[in-house]
Design a protein around this motif. Structure first.
Motif, short mmCIF file in Angstrom:
data_model
loop_
_atom_site.label_atom_id
_atom_site.label_comp_id
_atom_site.label_asym_id
_atom_site.label_seq_id
_atom_site.Cartn_x
_atom_site.Cartn_y
_atom_site.Cartn_z
N TYR A 90 33.01 32.45 47.84
CA TYR A 90 33.76 32.61 46.42
C TYR A 90 33.26 32.08 45.18
O TYR A 90 32.30 31.16 45.26
N LEU A 91 33.41 32.88 44.19
CA LEU A 91 32.83 32.31 42.84
C LEU A 91 34.04 31.70 42.07
O LEU A 91 35.08 32.37 41.77
N ARG A 92 33.87 30.66 41.66
CA ARG A 92 34.76 29.81 40.82
C ARG A 92 34.03 29.47 39.56
O ARG A 92 33.07 29.10 39.41
N ALA A 144 28.97 35.45 30.09
CA ALA A 144 28.29 34.48 31.02
C ALA A 144 28.88 34.84 32.36
O ALA A 144 27.92 34.88 33.45
N VAL A 145 29.90 35.34 32.54
CA VAL A 145 30.45 35.46 34.08
C VAL A 145 29.72 36.83 34.45
O VAL A 145 29.28 36.84 35.70
N GLU A 171 35.18 36.66 47.42
CA GLU A 171 36.52 36.24 46.54
C GLU A 171 35.95 35.97 45.09
O GLU A 171 34.80 35.40 45.06
N GLY A 172 36.96 35.57 44.70
CA GLY A 172 36.87 34.65 43.38
C GLY A 172 36.63 35.68 42.04
O GLY A 172 37.23 36.95 42.05
N THR A 192 39.30 30.71 37.71
CA THR A 192 38.98 30.00 36.61
C THR A 192 39.66 28.76 35.91
O THR A 192 40.74 28.94 35.74
N GLN A 193 38.86 27.62 36.12
CA GLN A 193 39.25 26.42 35.84
C GLN A 193 40.19 26.32 34.71
O GLN A 193 41.54 25.72 34.82
N SER A 194 39.81 26.99 33.53
CA SER A 194 40.64 26.45 32.32
C SER A 194 41.78 27.63 32.49
O SER A 194 42.80 27.33 31.74
#
Ligand code: GLU
Length: 558
Positions: A70-72, A85-86, A102-103, A117-119
């Motif tokens: 997955y992409l975080r 950027a994503v 996933e992600g 997304t961490q934010s």
């Protein structure tokens, strides 16, 4: 005031508990041995070979084991966020056939373990920070940067390890001293800035005392002997945003990551992560610290690839040059797994995904990246790609990166025949490497890009017109290869050239040159170059009209 009350004072709005999140994100229901991996890029807009290298490891581990990749998005450092950027991450990696299950996607999150997304995960981080404070395992720290500077100076003077740890922040033991306790409470109430620090359980290395060590297994490096952390590292910054250390631990646990693949620059902070996982009461993921990508620099020394000096560090370089993704993947595997090349020799036609990638066969000292080697690999890989497919690949590349070559794609059959020259032979030609090189290599097939690049050979320059006139008058497009060559020999003899090079070598004074010089004149008139694949084959592809035109053109140009 006790720990719990302090945590409530700091985070009154947080009502969830760690158990709530454990229940929301239960262990994944995957077969035994399935690996869950992730890529956690910062959205800086610059996506480089190192990202691809790591992503490749992630992707292989997950997909070979029936797991999830997955992409975080790790955007806790908000200064660096770059528009789109994503999309850049997803499309750059997607081009190299690295696909996430996933992600974060272009159309929002996919999967049950988000938000990815961490934010957007502030509440989650605060919940766990609150819990740590309530356990007495973390504390608010109000040290100013001036105070921290003078602590450092003092530590230097005493030859002690720098940093904030037991004995250095007065806020660490706030509960033992009523005065500090009152100060902490009033500062929080007054809304003063503070960070949350881990209250490390490690023992600082007092003089003469050895630091404790922990054993950690790294899938690439084997058993690591990691020193115990004793620093009260910051877990939540004054902005309320978590540090990488804290966010990584919380996210990789809650997203049920089994393998953390990341660059070896993270090895020094591994002690912190080991302690954080332990403090949280969670199992450590399997770390896979990948080696730095190196190259042989100008002075012949190995050095790290640098963003400033090495355009090939950026993934956009490969797309702009038009490397085929399959070639880049194949090359990456040669540097990722030491046994890959051997496997490829034994399985020349096999799909690359049949190769069993393992972390054990990865190098743990710098992986050497070499463009010449990539080019060699690319020549072989392109031979395995059917010419029609290659033609389409070139077209897509040109549409995006080099529209000035659009004329090459007006007749795709013509292009396909060109790309097929010499490929089916026993010893196939390996002329094709990457799109920019290919369009230049085949440029003479198109009037738009045809130009005379080489000079006629000295031996035949004076007779060039005669040779070309002869050639034109005897040319029959339906001649087969040997008939055609027989005519060249005749032209050679009639103009005073040896019909066989060996005759010329024996008696050089009897001839002006040999048949090779004559055919080079023809080759240059047709292709503009002294070197090219077989002339007869090229003429058959170009067609009679173009052949005659080129010879006539060469005659009038002189
Ligand atoms: N956001 C981190 C970076 O860009 C990721 C490190 C990791 O994969 O844990 O370096």
């Amino acid at each position: 005031m006790d720990y719990k009350e302090l945590s409530q004072l700091i985070y009154p709005e947080i009502t969830k508990t760690p158990e709530d999140y454990e229940a929301m994100y239960p262990p994944r229901n995957l077969p035994e041995g399935a690996m869950v991996t992730r890529l956690g890029p910062s959205p800086t807009g610059f996506i480089h070979l190192g990202n691809l290298y790591g992503a490749f490891v992630d992707e292989r581990l997950a997909h070979q084991s029936g797991g999830v990749f997955y992409l975080r998005i790790e955007d806790t450092d908000d200064k660096r966020f770059v528009e789109n950027a994503v999309e850049t991450v997803i499309s750059s990696l997607g081009f190299f056939d690295i696909k996430f299950d996933e992600g974060v996607t272009e159309h929002g999150d996919v999967g049950d373990y988000g938000d990815y997304t961490q934010s957007h995960r502030g509440e989650i981080y605060r919940t766990f920070a609150k819990w740590l404070i309530a356990q007495g395992k973390a504390y608010p720290c109000f040290l100013t940067s001036e105070e921290i500077d003078s602590i450092r100076a003092e530590q230097e003077a005493q030859k002690l390890a720098p940093g904030i740890y037991a004995g250095w922040s007065r806020y660490r033991d706030w509960d033992k001293d009523p005065e500090i306790q009152a100060e902490v409470i009033s500062k929080i109430k007054a809304g003063e800035d503070f960070v949350i620090r881990l209250r490390s359980e490690g023992t600082p290395n007092a003089a003469g005392q050895d630091i404790k060590r922990n054993k950690v297994v790294d899938a690439i490096r084997g058993g690591l002997d990691v020193p115990e952390n004793f620093q009260d590292i910051v877990i939540i910054k004054t902005t309320g945003i978590p540090t990488y250390h804290f966010a990584h631990v919380i996210d990789d646990h809650l997203m049920r990551t089994t393998h953390v693949v990341r660059g070896e620059e993270w090895l020094p902070s591994l002690p912190i992560h080991v302690e954080l996982f332990r403090d949280m009461g969670w199992e450590l993921p399997v770390y896979c610290h990948t080696a730095q990508l190196m190259k042989i620099g100008e002075e012949g020394h190995k050095r790290k690839l640098s963003k400033r000096k090495d355009p090939e560090l950026s993934l956009s370089y490969y797309r702009d040059m038009g490397y085929h993704p399959a070639a880049v993947r194949e090359y990456l595997l040669t540097i990722l797994n030491s046994n890959f090349e051997e496997w490829r020799i034994a399985n020349p036609e096999a799909d690359i995904d049949q190769f069993k990638f393992t972390t054990e066969k990865m190098s743990n000292s710098g992986a050497l990246f070499d463009l010449d080697k990539l080019n060699d690999v690319s020549k072989d890989v392109l031979l395995r790609i059917p010419a029609e497919e290659l033609a389409q690949f070139l077209k897509n590349w040109s549409d995006e990166f080099a529209p000035e070559y659009g004329f090459m794609f007006e007749d795709m059959d013509y292009l396909t025949q060109i790309l097929n020259i010499g490929r089916g032979d026993k010893k196939p030609r390996k002329d094709l490497i990457y799109a920019r090189q290919i369009v230049s290599f085949i440029s003479y097939f198109f009037d738009e890009s045809f130009k005379i690049e080489d000079k006629y050979p000295e031996e035949a320059a004076e007779d060039a017109d005669e040779i070309l006139r002869e050639y034109l008058s005897t040319y029959d497009h339906s001649d087969d290869q040997s008939q055609w060559f027989e005519k060249i020999r005749e032209i050679a003899s009639s103009c005073g050239y040896a019909a066989k090079p060996k005759d010329y070598k024996k008696n050089p004074d009897d001839y002006k040159g040999h048949v090779g010089h004559v055919s080079t004149v023809i080759r240059i008139a047709l292709m503009g170059r002294a070197q090219s694949p077989d002339v007869w084959t090229i003429q058959q592809i170009m067609g009679e009209k173009k052949v005659r035109q080129r010879i006539e053109q060469a005659l009038t140009d002189r």
